[in-house]
Design a protein around this motif. Sequence first.
Motif: not given
Length: 316
Positions: A177-187
Amino acid sequence: MHYFVYVPLLCSLVASLGARPVSERLAPDLATPVLTASALVLAASSTAALGLLACAGLLRVPQLALAGRWSLRMVDRAGLDPDPVAVGSGLLVLVAVLAATRLLARWIATLRRVHVEAAGLPGDEDVVVVGTEVPEAFSVPGRPGRIVVSAGMLAALDQRERRVLIAHEHAHLTHRHHVHVALAHLAAVVNPLLRPLASAVEFTVERWADETAATATGSDRRLVARTVAKAALAVREAVGRNTPPFALGFAAPSEVPEPGPVPRRVAALLAPPLRGGIPLILVIAGIALLSLLSSAEATRDLLDLVEMARRAAAAS
């Protein structure tokens, strides 16, 4: 290009308005990847659109026209947006690139530290109990990933609720889940209009972990709802929390005040499980696809203009 180039920005705004409804009406294991992928596509296409507006302004620079051998008269006839729009767009692209670069550099340094900290936690089990009385529980990605639970949190829960908590944190690690959160914050860093999508992804990963915990504990959704509420109440008065970056907590302090994610998570667990949601997926995917196709069409239009301007310069 005049209309197509602005569509990705409009799509980002529409998607941000629909982020919360999607996060609450679509099953979280579907909503999370859909929202994450959509945020990345919208961030890329909107940044490309701003880049096209900046490039259109460069076409009117006489020195570049001379070096590139295109006709300024033909470019002027195209009726491109005025110079302030091009300059502003170029600055926004520069800010987005710098912000994304800074964020990525911080992530790399943080991930290295987190991996070392996770591997250095006492014992060789995936669950580590720390002696602090501050109620907290979170998962730390690493090799291996670890789950940290405080004595204060364990004291606030009974045996069945503790199993729910551990199952919840295991879900964070298992599904990355940390990957999804990180990518969304990058966007969202690249395109601030997408911040609601990043917030929605933070909510859906917690909902996904809640549902996984319910399944792991015999589909007792009321038990999970009670555990979430009790953990949130235990955290409410806690002070001195120091959750590591990239850690996903069971009930963070920011989630406690109403209205917030914790009451929404509890309400979702007390309601019947969500099913279907194909129309919502199609809508959000359609918005992202429209944004992508519009930026591609705007790119084609700009390249066609450059080609026509070069032909006009060669013919004169």
